[in-house]
Design a protein around this motif. Structure first.
Motif, PDB file in Angstrom:
ATOM      1  N   LYS A  92      46.144  27.268  68.328  1.00 51.08           N
ATOM      2  CA  LYS A  92      45.617  27.067  66.984  1.00 51.08           C
ATOM      3  C   LYS A  92      44.617  28.161  66.619  1.00 51.08           C
ATOM      4  N   THR A 100      53.439  27.701  62.127  1.00 54.84           N
ATOM      5  CA  THR A 100      54.421  26.642  61.877  1.00 54.84           C
ATOM      6  C   THR A 100      53.855  25.544  60.993  1.00 54.84           C
ATOM      7  N   SER A 101      52.541  25.474  60.935  1.00 55.60           N
ATOM      8  CA  SER A 101      51.916  24.515  60.025  1.00 55.60           C
ATOM      9  C   SER A 101      50.569  25.067  59.566  1.00 55.60           C
ATOM     10  N   ILE A 102      50.208  24.680  58.357  1.00 57.49           N
ATOM     11  CA  ILE A 102      48.915  25.076  57.778  1.00 57.49           C
ATOM     12  C   ILE A 102      48.258  23.800  57.272  1.00 57.49           C
ATOM     13  N   GLU A 103      47.114  23.442  57.859  1.00 61.98           N
ATOM     14  CA  GLU A 103      46.439  22.196  57.490  1.00 61.98           C
ATOM     15  C   GLU A 103      44.998  22.477  57.058  1.00 61.98           C
ATOM     16  N   PHE A 124      45.776  26.917  61.491  1.00 65.81           N
ATOM     17  CA  PHE A 124      47.131  27.450  61.636  1.00 65.81           C
ATOM     18  C   PHE A 124      47.642  27.085  63.029  1.00 65.81           C
ATOM     19  N   GLU A 125      48.799  26.452  63.083  1.00 65.20           N
ATOM     20  CA  GLU A 125      49.416  26.063  64.350  1.00 65.20           C
ATOM     21  C   GLU A 125      50.530  27.041  64.685  1.00 65.20           C
ATOM     22  N   ASP A 181      53.622  28.239  67.792  1.00 65.67           N
ATOM     23  CA  ASP A 181      54.452  27.695  68.869  1.00 65.67           C
ATOM     24  C   ASP A 181      53.996  28.163  70.241  1.00 65.67           C
TER      25      ASP A 181
END
Length: 924
Positions: free
Chosen positions: A62, A87-90, A100-101, A103
């Motif tokens: 992360k 792969t993801s933005i939270e 930011f995540e 892999d």
């Protein structure tokens, strides 16, 4: 940062330890930002990319950055040959972060590059990368964009590690319209013109890499600016290009600031024994600016009024204000920028120090201004006032999150902080203090520090345990009252032994044993008829009780007093006979005491009466004694006016005869002085003569001297009719207030309209615009006041957001009908609360209008009503939760301080009103 209108509670909603802080994970640390921004002054949006080079300290999948009100389009991380897309933005709105995540693991022990593409909005909230508007010479509305990142708003311009300890270097690029100026911290290294995809002529401006620094010091300005320029030449260091930027057509108003800025850089280079490390120092005047100024490294931003003036017409106060604000901000270039606090609980280390050395530099540049006497009335007593509340807070206050920071930009961090440093400088001696500061800067330049680091270096330079000595001053709330318990004269040895005790001073007076457990280390200076002003003896009280002994004899006219020049941060309670002796001596030998000592006789006497530790008549007797002795020193007269204004403010619900009696005392002090000074201001006149003339005219008019009121009105009428010479700039603001306050119902609207017309004229200086905004609240017309608070105040074409508070303060402090206006303004605040919530994006800033509209109220009924409203009594559900969140988390300090002020002044009025009436009857 300089706050133009800088104004706690036993409840501690902030964290008490570093591990409680809301900070970013430790896995990544920034090394360098490569930042590209393209602002749009039409759509008020900006596009941006940032590539952050980071060192990786822990394995992680992360990346957590600070981000607020940004739209993220893409995020990648590159480590070696591996490039990953998130792969993801939270988003976490409460913590103002984006996660930011990825892999694959970002491996510890090496470096990586985090790349983000984003867009943002140029808001109109005076923080972040915001927009400011103005009318050009042809009357067309135009815009510029500017940054204000302190404390935590760099995250509104780009995703970042937005904490002061996470320093990095910055490579910045701006893409702007070809005809606009683009500025940043460093010098421009290239500018490439091209036509963009929308067919507009633009340029890409690249700036040199910055030194390693905190995100809150990064800055950009884009607009139609021009500049004046000079070169500072510090001894033994590289020359520095100094420029003052202002909107096109206004740059000539920066000449005074330009000279001050260059000389100040030269002074600090010598004082700190460290060269200014950047090749240039730009100072920029911004039409809309929330703080007074901001110390961005190499690109200092200011309100127009804090930087620009017409030297030929500017008032003495305006020039002094400009000189000090520049000195304050340029002090930060070393103390704050070069060496930076590790976290916001040491904000005082930045602001208190910059306030002290800012005045030090101003005194160096303008010795004729007698800066340190003015400091007593303008800074020192401000610190004593706020810190006398039990709802104050320590100088070093634990801060948990970004949402808490706004509440500590107050008189404790600035005024008390600088007063404590001034006290230490005076005790150690300027050379020893400066030596410690110099070695501190050398060890920590380009790094972060805590308060203990400065104490360590001052300990080394002085040979004293400074950390232990200063603990009570920085880690505890409040300050001591020294009470004279006994005095014993030794005729044989010609000495006087004075027994003292120390206890915490509370304005409310109801000190509880558990609130009096701190023992301060108190440096004491004693001046007497033997020592004279230049030979004051020094002592220390480091226990709750102690005795000091100093040379003394019992000759006629003998005297002594503590805290010479108000160098120590404490109050003194003398025995009644001693107070009477001082009063008698003042009438026969005014010069026996310094102006600073005379100021504190008045201030201490008044504040002791608020605490119930002495009669209010002691202060009134002191003022009368000074008046009869012919007191003419500007700073002392200023303190007299301040004291009488404060007393009148606490009596507005009392009978007219009592209030008129206070005005009579004002007329005794100031009434005859106007005739002596007159209304003309010779060009070659000495500094204090100009200030004193303005003060006595203002005070006499305020006290109801009818001849002065009539003279001012006659001059105002001629001025409005076109005779600019009728009102010198030094007294225009005074005449504006007087014209509105004394106009009858048939004429007040025409005066009000005339002032609005002057305020709207593009040629009117910003300082005069501000005087008019403050004056408007003096109108003695319910219809005009209604128009002012419900229409004009919310019209951003008339009242910029930065000036909102000026109107409120003018209303509650400047209107003669206090018994009507003050409850009206509190009701207005309640009625318009939702409107104010939308106007003030940062909820801690709501404390400003709350304080302005509630703090001047008087009466137990008023305090009960304000407290009930702040609790949200009568509300339910979401409304109740919102009120609690606003007041408990947003501006709880303002609520507590306001309630304490109302109750303290109510107790004073109830306790002393009969004494005041009796004193007036026997003296007039």
């Amino acid at each position: 940062m300089c706050m133009c209108n800088v104004q706690s509670t036993e409840q501690n909603v902030v964290g008490s330890a570093s591990e409680d802080r809301e900070i970013l994970p430790a896995a990544l640390k920034p090394i360098n930002y490569d930042l590209w921004l393209q602002p749009d002054l039409t759509s008020f949006t900006f596009d941006g990319t940032v590539a952050i080079s980071v060192s990786v300290h822990e394995d992680t999948t992360k990346v957590v950055l600070n981000s607020k009100e940004l739209t993220i389009h893409k995020a990648t991380v590159t480590q070696g040959d591996l490039k990953q897309t998130a792969t993801s933005i939270e988003f976490n709105k409460a913590k103002e972060t984006v996660t930011f995540e990825f892999d694959s693991v970002i491996v510890a022990g090496s470096s990586a590059v985090v790349y983000v593409e984003f867009t943002g909005v140029h808001n109109d909230q005076l923080h972040g990368f915001y927009r400011s508007s103005y009318n050009d010479a042809e009357g067309n509305k135009r815009h510029l964009v500017v940054t204000q990142f302190e404390a935590c708003d760099a995250r509104q311009a780009f995703p970042s590690f937005d904490e002061p300890a996470l320093k990095a270097t910055f490579d910045c690029t701006l893409v702007v319209d070809a005809d606009l100026a683009a500025l940043s911290n460093m010098n421009e290294v290239s500018s490439t013109a091209f036509v963009n995809t929308a067919g507009r002529s633009v340029k890409e401006v690249k700036f040199a890499r910055t030194p390693i620094m905190s995100t809150y010091l990064l800055a950009f300005v884009v607009g139609d600016f021009e500049c004046v320029e000079t070169v500072a030449k510090p001894a033994g260091a590289n020359p520095i290009t100094v420029r003052v930027f202002a909107l096109r057509g206004s740059a000539s108003q920066g000449e005074f600031a330009l000279g001050v800025g260059a000389r100040t850089l030269e002074y600090f280079s010598e004082y700190f024994n460290e060269a200014y490390p950047l090749p240039k120092c730009d100072m920029v005047a911004i039409p809309d600016f929330g703080a007074g100024a901001m110390e961005n490294w190499g690109l200092v931003t200011y309100r127009n009024v804090a930087l620009l003036c017409n030297e030929a017409t500017a008032t003495t106060k305006a020039k002094k204000g400009i000189a000090y604000v520049i000195a304050h901000e340029l002090a930060h270039q070393w103390f704050g920028n070069l060496v930076t606090m590790s976290w916001w609980n040491d904000l005082w280390l930045n602001e208190g120090f910059a306030t002290f050395v800012g005045w030090l530099a101003t005194d160096h540049l303008f010795p004729e201004w007698d800066i340190w006497t003015g400091y007593i009335t303008g800074v020192y007593t401000n610190a004593l006032s706020l810190d006398s509340f039990r709802s104050s807070h320590p100088i070093q206050v634990d801060v948990k999150s970004a949402n808490d920071i706004g509440q500590i930009f107050d008189a404790i961090s600035y005024s008390k902080g600088s007063s404590v440093i001034r006290m230490l400088n005076d005790f150690l001696g300027g050379q020893i203090f400066m030596d410690g500061v110099r070695t501190y800067l050398q060890e920590f330049k380009y790094k972060n520090t805590v308060t203990a680091d400065l104490w360590r270096h001052l300990s080394a330079s002085s040979g004293l345990d400074i950390s232990t000595l200063m603990h009570g001053w920085t880690r505890e709330t409040g300050y001591p009252l020294l009470t004279i318990e006994n005095q014993e004269y030794n005729d044989e040895e010609k000495t006087l032994s004075v027994t003292l005790s120390q206890s915490r001073f509370l304005a409310a007076g109801d000190l509880k044993p558990e609130e009096d457990e701190v023992t301060w280390w108190v440096p004491i200076t004693v001046v007497s008829h033997l020592t004279g002003k230049s030979g004051a003896t020094k002592h220390v009280l480091a226990e709750k009780n102690g005795t000091i002994t100093f040379p003394y004899d019992a000759s006629e006219g003998a005297f002594w007093k503590l805290n010479f020049g108000a160098s120590g941060l404490y109050r003194v309670k003398y025995q009644a006979a001693h107070v009477a002796q001082i009063g008698s001596l003042l009438q026969t030998n005014l010069s026996a005491f310094s102006a600073g000592d005379r100021i504190m006789f008045i201030n201490d006497a008044y504040m002791l009466s608020t605490a119930g530790l002495g009669p209010i008549t002691s202060a009134l007797d002191m003022i009368k004694a000074l008046a009869l002795a012919g007191e003419s020193e500007y700073n002392v007269l200023s303190q007299i006016k301040t004291t009488l204004d404060a007393l009148s403010s606490s009596l507005y619900r009392e009978d007219a005869a009592t209030r008129e009696g206070v005005k009579q005392l004002g007329r005794l002090v100031f009434g005859d002085k106007v005739a002596a000074f007159g209304y003309d201001f010779p060009e070659t006149e000495e500094y204090f003569a100009r200030l004193t003339r303005s003060l006595v005219i203002e005070a006499a008019a305020s006290a109801g001297v009818e001849s002065v009121q009539a003279d001012l009105r006659e001059r105002f009428d001629r001025f409005v009719a076109g005779d600019a010479s009728a009102l010198h700039p030094e007294i225009r603001g005074i005449a504006y207030v007087n014209a509105l306050a004394t106009s009858d119902a048939a004429n007040v609207e025409s005066v009000f309209t005339a002032l609005l017309a002057i305020q709207a004229n593009p040629k009117t200086q910003d300082s005069e615009k501000n005087e008019i905004l403050r004056a408007l609240g003096s109108a003695n017309s319910p219809a005009l006041i209604d128009r002012l608070i419900n229409v004009i105040l919310f019209d951003k074409e008339i009242v910029r957001m930065q000036d909102f508070m000026m109107v409120l303060i003018g209303l509650v402090n400047g209107n003669n009908e206090s018994a009507v206006i003050r409850p009206l303004m509190w009701q207005w605040f309640k009625n318009n609360y939702e409107k104010l919530r939308s106007l003030y994006h940062n909820k801690s800033a709501l404390g400003g209008p709350f304080r302005a509209c509630a703090m001047t109220l008087i009466g137990d009924d008023s305090s009960a009503e304000v407290e009930s409203w702040a609790r949200g009594d009568g509300l339910e559900g979401e409304e109740l939760e919102t009120r609690k969140k606003d007041t408990v988390e947003g501006y709880y300090r303002a609520v507590d301080q306001t309630l304490e002020s109302i109750r303290t002044r109510t107790a004073l009025a109830n306790r002393e009103k009969d004494n005041i009436a009796a004193w007036v009857a026997s003296n007039f």
